[in-house]
Design a protein around this motif. Structure first.
Motif, PDB file in Angstrom:
ATOM      1  N   UNK A 152       0.713  -1.261  -0.057  1.00 39.76           N
ATOM      2  CA  UNK A 152      -0.098  -0.001   0.169  1.00 39.76           C
ATOM      3  C   UNK A 152       0.907   1.265  -0.109  1.00 39.76           C
ATOM      4  N   UNK A 153       1.903   1.257   0.678  1.00 43.99           N
ATOM      5  CA  UNK A 153       2.853   2.407   0.720  1.00 43.99           C
ATOM      6  C   UNK A 153       3.377   2.594  -0.628  1.00 43.99           C
ATOM      7  N   UNK A 154       3.906   1.543  -1.299  1.00 45.88           N
ATOM      8  CA  UNK A 154       4.479   1.495  -2.718  1.00 45.88           C
ATOM      9  C   UNK A 154       3.443   2.224  -3.607  1.00 45.88           C
ATOM     10  N   UNK A 155       2.232   1.863  -3.717  1.00 43.61           N
ATOM     11  CA  UNK A 155       1.208   2.238  -4.614  1.00 43.61           C
ATOM     12  C   UNK A 155       1.151   3.775  -4.124  1.00 43.61           C
ATOM     13  N   UNK A 156       0.751   4.178  -3.100  1.00 38.93           N
ATOM     14  CA  UNK A 156       0.849   5.661  -2.496  1.00 38.93           C
ATOM     15  C   UNK A 156       1.943   6.312  -3.154  1.00 38.93           C
ATOM     16  N   UNK A 157       2.823   6.182  -2.708  1.00 32.71           N
ATOM     17  CA  UNK A 157       4.308   6.908  -3.280  1.00 32.71           C
ATOM     18  C   UNK A 157       4.222   6.883  -4.915  1.00 32.71           C
ATOM     19  N   UNK A 158       3.930   5.908  -5.584  1.00 34.22           N
ATOM     20  CA  UNK A 158       3.905   5.966  -7.277  1.00 34.22           C
ATOM     21  C   UNK A 158       2.758   6.934  -7.519  1.00 34.22           C
ATOM     22  N   UNK A 159       1.577   6.795  -6.760  1.00 39.26           N
ATOM     23  CA  UNK A 159       0.495   7.600  -7.421  1.00 39.26           C
ATOM     24  C   UNK A 159       0.810   9.015  -6.787  1.00 39.26           C
ATOM     25  N   UNK A 160       1.460   9.379  -5.610  1.00 38.34           N
ATOM     26  CA  UNK A 160       1.498  10.885  -5.646  1.00 38.34           C
ATOM     27  C   UNK A 160       2.677  11.637  -6.159  1.00 38.34           C
ATOM     28  N   UNK A 161       3.667  10.569  -6.903  1.00 32.79           N
ATOM     29  CA  UNK A 161       4.786  10.967  -7.482  1.00 32.79           C
ATOM     30  C   UNK A 161       4.621  11.535  -8.748  1.00 32.79           C
ATOM     31  N   UNK A 162       3.320  11.306  -9.470  1.00 33.74           N
ATOM     32  CA  UNK A 162       2.916  11.700 -10.773  1.00 33.74           C
ATOM     33  C   UNK A 162       2.375  13.270 -10.790  1.00 33.74           C
ATOM     34  N   UNK A 163       2.026  13.458  -9.607  1.00 33.26           N
ATOM     35  CA  UNK A 163       1.420  14.959  -9.161  1.00 33.26           C
ATOM     36  C   UNK A 163       2.521  15.973  -9.236  1.00 33.26           C
ATOM     37  N   UNK A 164       2.647  17.109 -10.229  1.00 36.64           N
ATOM     38  CA  UNK A 164       3.520  18.022 -10.360  1.00 36.64           C
ATOM     39  C   UNK A 164       4.181  18.716  -9.136  1.00 36.64           C
ATOM     40  N   UNK A 165       3.022  19.187  -8.270  1.00 37.22           N
ATOM     41  CA  UNK A 165       3.494  19.816  -6.956  1.00 37.22           C
ATOM     42  C   UNK A 165       4.249  18.842  -5.931  1.00 37.22           C
ATOM     43  N   UNK A 166       3.652  17.620  -5.841  1.00 40.54           N
ATOM     44  CA  UNK A 166       4.322  16.621  -5.065  1.00 40.54           C
ATOM     45  C   UNK A 166       5.551  16.236  -5.591  1.00 40.54           C
ATOM     46  N   UNK A 167       5.692  16.005  -6.761  1.00 40.73           N
ATOM     47  CA  UNK A 167       7.064  15.640  -7.571  1.00 40.73           C
ATOM     48  C   UNK A 167       8.051  16.656  -7.035  1.00 40.73           C
ATOM     49  N   UNK A 168       7.858  17.973  -7.462  1.00 37.34           N
ATOM     50  CA  UNK A 168       8.739  19.029  -7.037  1.00 37.34           C
ATOM     51  C   UNK A 168       8.959  19.231  -5.543  1.00 37.34           C
ATOM     52  N   UNK A 169       8.006  18.804  -4.884  1.00 34.03           N
ATOM     53  CA  UNK A 169       8.306  18.856  -3.350  1.00 34.03           C
ATOM     54  C   UNK A 169       9.348  17.658  -2.916  1.00 34.03           C
ATOM     55  N   UNK A 170       9.145  16.608  -3.657  1.00 32.57           N
ATOM     56  CA  UNK A 170      10.198  15.452  -3.276  1.00 32.57           C
ATOM     57  C   UNK A 170      11.495  16.011  -4.039  1.00 32.57           C
ATOM     58  N   UNK A 171      11.316  16.194  -5.200  1.00 27.92           N
ATOM     59  CA  UNK A 171      12.685  16.411  -5.979  1.00 27.92           C
ATOM     60  C   UNK A 171      13.611  17.333  -5.357  1.00 27.92           C
ATOM     61  N   UNK A 172      13.048  18.420  -5.002  1.00 19.64           N
ATOM     62  CA  UNK A 172      13.846  19.414  -4.400  1.00 19.64           C
ATOM     63  C   UNK A 172      14.095  19.505  -3.035  1.00 19.64           C
ATOM     64  N   UNK A 173      13.608  18.273  -2.378  1.00 21.71           N
ATOM     65  CA  UNK A 173      13.850  18.187  -0.889  1.00 21.71           C
ATOM     66  C   UNK A 173      13.167  19.160  -0.145  1.00 21.71           C
ATOM     67  N   UNK A 174      12.121  19.585  -0.313  1.00 20.76           N
ATOM     68  CA  UNK A 174      11.213  20.521   0.359  1.00 20.76           C
ATOM     69  C   UNK A 174      10.728  20.082   1.783  1.00 20.76           C
ATOM     70  N   UNK A 175      10.647  18.907   1.761  1.00 24.08           N
ATOM     71  CA  UNK A 175      10.123  18.288   2.972  1.00 24.08           C
ATOM     72  C   UNK A 175      11.207  18.415   4.120  1.00 24.08           C
ATOM     73  N   UNK A 176      12.440  18.735   3.743  1.00 21.85           N
ATOM     74  CA  UNK A 176      13.347  18.888   4.924  1.00 21.85           C
ATOM     75  C   UNK A 176      13.105  20.209   5.625  1.00 21.85           C
ATOM     76  N   UNK A 177      13.039  19.995   7.199  1.00 19.28           N
ATOM     77  CA  UNK A 177      12.604  21.340   7.993  1.00 19.28           C
ATOM     78  C   UNK A 177      13.727  22.328   7.848  1.00 19.28           C
ATOM     79  N   UNK A 178      13.302  23.365   7.475  1.00 19.68           N
ATOM     80  CA  UNK A 178      14.395  24.442   7.436  1.00 19.68           C
ATOM     81  C   UNK A 178      14.414  25.497   8.405  1.00 19.68           C
ATOM     82  N   UNK A 179      15.469  25.927   9.138  1.00 13.46           N
ATOM     83  CA  UNK A 179      15.355  26.675  10.278  1.00 13.46           C
ATOM     84  C   UNK A 179      14.431  27.968  10.216  1.00 13.46           C
ATOM     85  N   UNK A 180      13.578  28.074  11.010  1.00 12.21           N
ATOM     86  CA  UNK A 180      12.682  29.196  11.116  1.00 12.21           C
ATOM     87  C   UNK A 180      12.418  29.715  12.419  1.00 12.21           C
ATOM     88  N   UNK A 181      12.939  30.635  12.953  1.00 14.72           N
ATOM     89  CA  UNK A 181      13.289  31.135  14.222  1.00 14.72           C
ATOM     90  C   UNK A 181      12.150  32.179  14.500  1.00 14.72           C
TER      91      UNK A 181
END
Length: 538
Positions: free
Chosen positions: A361-390
């Motif tokens: 189920x995890x694999x199917x979800x990752x494949x399905x979301x990876x075709x969405x442009x916004x999600x793909x950019x979010x993953x590709x550019x590593x935007x999921x990494x928390x950036x310091x925000x003080x």
């Protein structure tokens, strides 16, 4: 016992976090003593990843180019399913901070270069073979009792102490500070080899429920594998040559040909210290937080700690900052370290799923979301990494509450043409301390005399950034001390426009502390200047 040594800062632990701190303090002119119980650098690789924030710090202490010569830059991170198909391919291309976001290094090599960097600073001393026995602090400083191999007992009196002495920190134990969080039930066997048999130039998290594992290419022909151990498997037995070859057999043609440098069993922790500051002592690196390795952020989080901490200690010791500025270290760093632990835990849950139905189920979800442009950019550019925000700490707190302001976040670092006509990264112009940057304007031009006096307390480098146009430097003469640079790729205009400001104050750790228009920035800076003197956290 020999006479009492007196220093501005004593650092316990000469690993990469502690030695980076010593380089920073040396650059700031602070008398520093760094100690370590070991006499030699550990020769096998441990941490393997450095990110753009760490490289920016290394740039700041003048060692990035040396260390970069030993690094594999811009290394992709892949998530791969049991059939060998790619679920996610993370390969960020943006270099907002001036460096690639994912890079692989050999820790022993980097540590040697960091230690060599200390030789530039006569006020920094490194005592190896020296063990901390006890420490006591009072209102005036900290007394450390040391056992120095070959010299016996030594006593050191320091204004402040940085505990960078690892996950089993003696200093943290002496202070009675709890490590809060969890220890993960699964153990992992780590195998480092010297003759990489694979043509796989990336880091791969193999999400295989049969036995989840990681495979990472390292510099100099090395490779690392990490395999999950199952309940009932004996860790010591899994380190035998036969069992190591058994683990590798599914992944290399001839496991006997693999030159194993080291194999070891690890238990992973997700823990953060209940406090990062206790009086005049600050925890940093693994002494302050422990996290699983899946995001490659343990070492990088420690480097962020000392990048944040050391300028504050320098400002307190050398003036004009008040002592309670140190409290902002805990305010700023502990929440972000906790967020990094959360990211590591999330990647671990994705990797380590052993129930086949859930894994599918995890694999199917990752494949399905990876075709969405916004999600793909979010993953590709590593935007999921928390950036310091003080949002609290040494920042203009009323501005930091506005997520669009850029306050409490890192200043980008594009290429600029410096005063001598050479293209350089922006930080090379800003220098190691505070910087006041105006886009298209001299940031000092509209300050009153009182505001100018307040700004002088920051001892800031004053910079005017102009667009990449041939004639623009001839316009609007500046105050004599203002440096004018050209934004070669025109990256900064949209950054300033999106934040509706013309002037920013950038801290030594490259965090934006305040922003505003040229005619209003003076009042903001005057308030922040008072906060610096009083050390009051907003």
């Amino acid at each position: 016992m020999n006479g009492v040594e007196r220093v501005g800062v004593a650092i316990v632990g000469a690993g990469p976090v502690g030695v980076t701190a010593a380089n920073l303090l040396g650059q700031y002119g602070v008398s520093t003593l760094i100690i370590d119980r070991d006499t030699e650098i550990v020769r096998y690789p441990r941490a393997i990843g450095v990110d753009d924030e760490t490289l920016r710090t290394l740039q700041g202490i003048g060692l990035a180019d040396q260390i970069l010569g030993t690094v594999i830059q811009n290394v992709p991170l892949k998530l791969i399913d049991a059939a060998g198909r790619t679920l996610a391919d993370i390969r960020p291309t943006v270099r907002e901070l001036g460096w690639h976001r994912r890079n692989i290094f050999m820790q022993p090599t980097a540590e040697a270069l960091l230690r060599a960097g200390l030789e530039r600073y006569p006020q920094v001393r490194l005592w190896l073979g020296t063990e901390l026995r006890d420490l006591e602090q009072d209102d005036e400083g900290v007394t450390l009792l040391l056992d120095q191999r070959g010299s016996g007992r030594r006593e050191v009196r320091a204004d402040y102490v940085i505990a960078a002495d690892g996950g089993r920190s003696t200093v943290r134990d002496r202070l009675g500070i709890r490590l809060e969080g969890t220890t993960h039930p699964r153990r992992w066997v780590v195998i480092d080899c010297a003759n990489d048999p694979l043509d796989a130039p990336y880091t791969a998290l193999h999400c295989d429920p049969r036995r989840p594992y990681v495979s990472a290419r390292l510099p100099d022909g090395h490779r690392r594998w990490e395999f999950m151990l199952f309940p009932g498997e004996d860790g010591e037995q899994m380190l035998s040559r036969d069992r190591v070859e058994e683990l590798l057999r599914r992944h290399v043609l001839d496991p006997r040909s693999v030159d194993v440098v080291r194999s070891r069993v690890y238990t992973h922790h997700s823990r953060v210290a209940a406090r990062f500051v206790h009086g005049r002592v600050a925890l940093a690196g693994d002494a302050a937080h422990l996290m699983p390795p899946w995001a490659g952020q343990g070492l990088n989080t420690g480097i962020r700690d000392v990048t944040n901490l050391c300028w504050k200690l320098a400002a307190i010791i050398s003036g004009p900052a008040g002592r309670s500025l140190l409290d902002t270290y805990d305010q700023e760093r502990r929440p972000h370290a906790t967020a990094m632990i959360g990211l590591s835990d999330t990647l671990g849950r994705i990797l380590a799923q052993r129930r086949r139905g859930i894994a599918e189920a995890r694999d199917r979800l990752l494949r399905a979301t990876s075709v969405l442009p916004a999600v793909r950019r979010w993953v590709l550019e590593m935007r999921f990494k928390p950036i310091p925000h003080y949002r609290a700490g040494f920042v203009a707190a009323d501005q930091a509450r506005d997520d669009t302001s850029g306050i409490g976040r890192m200043m980008p670092q594009p290429m600029v043409e410096g005063p001598d006509g050479r293209p350089v990264r922006l930080d090379e112009v800003l220098g190691p301390w505070f910087a006041l940057i105006g886009f298209g304007c001299d940031p000092l031009s509209r300050l009153t005399a009182t505001e100018r006096a307040a700004v002088d307390r920051f001892h800031a480098q004053v910079v005017k950034v102009v667009e990449s146009r041939a004639d623009v430097r001839r316009r609007d003469p500046c105050v004599a001390d203002t440096i004018v640079v050209e934004d070669l790729d025109n990256h900064l205009r949209p950054w300033f426009q999106e934040r509706r400001c013309e002037v920013v104050l950038v801290r030594p750790d490259r965090c934006v502390a305040a922003a505003g228009t040229a005619d209003r920035i003076g009042r903001v800076l005057a308030r922040l200047s008072e906060q610096l003197i009083g050390g009051d956290a907003s």
